[in-house]
Motif scaffolding. Structure first.
Motif, PDB file in Angstrom:
ATOM      1  N   PHE A 149       0.790  -1.239   0.000  1.00  0.00           N
ATOM      2  CA  PHE A 149       0.000   0.000   0.000  1.00  0.00           C
ATOM      3  C   PHE A 149       0.820   1.286   0.000  1.00  0.00           C
ATOM      4  N   SER A 150       2.143   1.165   0.098  1.00  0.00           N
ATOM      5  CA  SER A 150       2.954   2.397   0.102  1.00  0.00           C
ATOM      6  C   SER A 150       2.723   3.252  -1.137  1.00  0.00           C
ATOM      7  N   PRO A 151       2.662   2.658  -2.344  1.00  0.00           N
ATOM      8  CA  PRO A 151       2.494   3.539  -3.510  1.00  0.00           C
ATOM      9  C   PRO A 151       1.244   4.414  -3.414  1.00  0.00           C
ATOM     10  N   VAL A 152       0.131   3.841  -3.002  1.00  0.00           N
ATOM     11  CA  VAL A 152      -1.099   4.633  -2.949  1.00  0.00           C
ATOM     12  C   VAL A 152      -1.030   5.666  -1.820  1.00  0.00           C
ATOM     13  N   ILE A 153      -0.422   5.286  -0.702  1.00  0.00           N
ATOM     14  CA  ILE A 153      -0.324   6.247   0.408  1.00  0.00           C
ATOM     15  C   ILE A 153       0.673   7.352   0.043  1.00  0.00           C
ATOM     16  N   ASP A 154       1.775   6.982  -0.604  1.00  0.00           N
ATOM     17  CA  ASP A 154       2.751   8.005  -1.013  1.00  0.00           C
ATOM     18  C   ASP A 154       2.095   9.033  -1.928  1.00  0.00           C
ATOM     19  N   ARG A 155       1.282   8.540  -2.858  1.00  0.00           N
ATOM     20  CA  ARG A 155       0.592   9.494  -3.765  1.00  0.00           C
ATOM     21  C   ARG A 155      -0.349  10.401  -2.980  1.00  0.00           C
ATOM     22  N   ALA A 156      -1.032   9.815  -1.990  1.00  0.00           N
ATOM     23  CA  ALA A 156      -1.968  10.621  -1.186  1.00  0.00           C
ATOM     24  C   ALA A 156      -1.200  11.701  -0.414  1.00  0.00           C
ATOM     25  N   VAL A 157      -0.053  11.304   0.131  1.00  0.00           N
ATOM     26  CA  VAL A 157       0.746  12.261   0.909  1.00  0.00           C
ATOM     27  C   VAL A 157       1.277  13.365  -0.006  1.00  0.00           C
ATOM     28  N   GLU A 158       1.747  12.956  -1.198  1.00  0.00           N
ATOM     29  CA  GLU A 158       2.238  13.968  -2.164  1.00  0.00           C
ATOM     30  C   GLU A 158       1.148  14.967  -2.520  1.00  0.00           C
ATOM     31  N   SER A 159      -0.119  14.497  -2.499  1.00  0.00           N
ATOM     32  CA  SER A 159      -1.197  15.420  -2.844  1.00  0.00           C
ATOM     33  C   SER A 159      -1.626  16.258  -1.637  1.00  0.00           C
ATOM     34  N   GLY A 160      -0.901  16.118  -0.512  1.00  0.00           N
ATOM     35  CA  GLY A 160      -1.141  17.004   0.628  1.00  0.00           C
ATOM     36  C   GLY A 160      -1.954  16.373   1.752  1.00  0.00           C
ATOM     37  N   LEU A 161      -2.274  15.076   1.643  1.00  0.00           N
ATOM     38  CA  LEU A 161      -3.069  14.460   2.708  1.00  0.00           C
ATOM     39  C   LEU A 161      -2.161  13.995   3.852  1.00  0.00           C
ATOM     40  N   SER A 162      -2.711  14.065   5.068  1.00  0.00           N
ATOM     41  CA  SER A 162      -1.925  13.653   6.231  1.00  0.00           C
ATOM     42  C   SER A 162      -2.251  12.200   6.592  1.00  0.00           C
ATOM     43  N   ILE A 163      -1.480  11.296   6.000  1.00  0.00           N
ATOM     44  CA  ILE A 163      -1.676   9.860   6.294  1.00  0.00           C
ATOM     45  C   ILE A 163      -0.305   9.247   6.547  1.00  0.00           C
TER      46      ILE A 163
END
Ligand code: UDP
Length: 499
Positions: free
Chosen positions: A52-66
């Motif tokens: 799940f790192s790829p999807v979480i990394d993308r979310a974080v790059e888009s500014g989400l705090s996860i």
């Protein structure tokens, strides 16, 4: 209505069960919460961190705090082969007891983490834990740290209400296991046989009664329940379930619709085992609505005899098809040998696509060439099919899948069953094909034919499915029911934290 950004945001800790059907929707939920300015931490094993790192990394790059909190899964201590950190990687379901023992061992390290880090300021004190209902020790942990505990139930409200009615009435205990009975007190006339019920009412050879009882007991003590469903699809059952839970039910699905962007959709849950461009190209080459996509989830393991019927039923349907062939389980080599010897893959190469391993399911379901979904009725898959506006061929196998089938075939009227007769208990290396349980190729072909047919009943079914798909998509848009329910959940926790 969306909650504003905040210097000291709410911090939700999500604790998913280590199984694709449980963690995938939790990851989606994390994104939804983070989009409403909640900081989210998700407890994951090293294997799931890789997945799940790829999807979480993308979310974080888009500014989400996860953030993913990696925790060591104690395989060796629990007697599991190394690397078996998720239910889909168990070599056999005989290991299920060991798997749950490993999960119990996670309590201590998580509590250490909570007291050392998570209760302090990382990124802010924990406001709430959303725990998979199978991770029962989180009830004690939440009591200890005085954190509200919400359970995530991988199931829908229909299942909850039916289960409650069964518990109270014990109606399933009265007759022989294959005799249909009416479930009392439901808004619809619904019949089951005991053979079709989940293990709680119809136990199999594996002794997991202790786990089941604990799940039920700790579920009762939870502050509330988050459900991956949308109100419009099962309104009367949502209302009924809310009454049972004093209103503390938040329907926030379909969670699969939270994936935005091609990569999140094609890599949802796992790296696809097929080149996604190649898969899309194959689909582009087929007529609109002509393909039947068939996948039996992440855990079902067919016996070779049952696989033969499955594959030949698809071939005999004469429709273009995609079949997902799982590589786990001790019989997968035998299945591969049969595919080779029979020559089915070569014979159907113009219209059949064999995907071995992990299919980009949500991406496939949303393609215009797909006209029907043959599913094992796991709730995630079922809801993904509903969201894609597709009629379904239903082939339930275990857990509460026969209940999901009933929702599709009997209540929504958007599916046709293959005629599966009873649950196949997880307890062997694969779904056993005893003669009374083997679903025949003719039954599979017939159900596909009825779902895909152009005559009146087929068209009506397709139309209804499309309407539910539209409702599903509306529910997650701004102002939709699920959109509002996420907000209500956040506000509820905000109020609790203030007290
Ligand atoms: N899934 C997928 N590709 C596969 C198999 C499964 O993307 O090859 C996803 C599917 O989209 C769903 C989840 O895995 O989100 C399976 O959950 P479900 O509740 O349907 O069934 P389970 O695997 O828990 O039996």
């Amino acid at each position: 209505m969306a909650s504003p950004p905040n210097n000291n945001p709410l911090h939700f800790v999500l604790i998913p069960l280590m199984a694709p059907g449980h963690i995938i929707p939790m990851i989606d939920m994390a994104k939804l919460l983070a989009r409403r300015h909640v900081s989210v931490s998700i407890l994951v094993t090293h294997l799931d961190a890789t997945r799940f790192s790829p999807v979480i990394d993308r979310a974080v790059e888009s500014g989400l705090s996860i953030q993913l909190i990696k925790i060591r899964f104690p395989c060796e201590e629990a007697g599991l082969p190394r690397g078996c950190e998720s239910a889909d990687t168990l070599p056999s379901y005989h290991f299920i007891g060991n798997f749950f023992n490993a999960i119990i061992m996670l309590q201590k390290p998580l509590e250490e983490l909570i007291s050392k880090e998570l209760m302090n300021n990382n990124p802010s004190p924990v406001s709430c834990i959303i725990s998979d209902k199978h991770i029962t020790w989180t009830a004690a942990t939440c009591d200890k740290f005085r954190i509200p505990r919400i359970v995530f139930d991988g199931m829908n409200c229909f299942t909850q209400v039916v289960s409650n009615a069964l518990f109270i009435s014990k109606v399933y205990e009265r007759g022989p296991p294959d005799e249909p009975f009416l479930v009392p007190g439901l808004p619809d006339e619904i019949e089951f046989t005991r053979n079709q019920l989940p293990g709680l009412f119809n136990p199999g050879p594996l002794d997991v009664t202790g786990v089941r009882e604990q799940v039920r007991e700790t579920e009762k003590r939870a502050y509330g329940v988050v459900v991956n469903t949308f109100e419009e699809v099962e309104k009367r059952y949502v209302d009924e379930f809310k009454t049972l839970k004093n209103g503390k039910v938040w329907c926030v699905g379909p969670l699969s619709l939270s994936s935005k962007g091609d990569l999140d959709i094609s890599q949802r849950g796992n790296q696809a085992s097929i080149d996604t461009d190649q898969c899309l190209k194959w689909l582009d080459g087929k007529n609109p609505g002509s393909v039947i996509y068939s996948c039996l989830g992440s855990l079902s393991r067919l016996s070779p005899a049952q696989f033969v019927e499955f594959a030949l039923g698809l071939e005999e349907s004469n429709h273009p098809f995609i079949i997902v062939v799982k590589k786990s389980g001790s019989k997968s080599e035998e299945i591969e040998n049969w595919i080779k010897e029979d020559g089915i893959e070569e014979r159907t190469k113009e219209r059949g696509l064999f995907i071995r391993g992990w299919a980009p399911q949500v991406m496939i379901l949303s393609h215009a060439s797909v006209g029907g979904f043959l599913t094992h009725c796991g709730w995630n898959s079922t809801l993904e099919g509903i969201s894609a506006g597709l009629p379904m061929v239903t082939w339930p196998m275990f857990a509460e899948q026969f209940l999901n089938e009933k929702l599709i075939v009997r209540i929504l009227n958007t599916g046709v069953g293959v005629g599966a007769r009873g649950v196949v208990h997880l307890g062997g290396d694969e779904v056993k094909a005893s003669s009374n349980k083997l679903v025949k190729r003719s039954e599979i072909k017939e159900a596909i034919w009825r779902v895909m047919e152009e005559r009146e009943s087929g068209c009506e079914r397709r139309k209804r499915a499309k309407e539910f798909g539209e409702m599903a998509n509306k529910s997650v848009e701004e102002g939709g029911s699920s959109y509002l329910n996420i907000e209500l959940l956040i506000r509820d926790i905000q109020q609790l934290v203030k007290k």
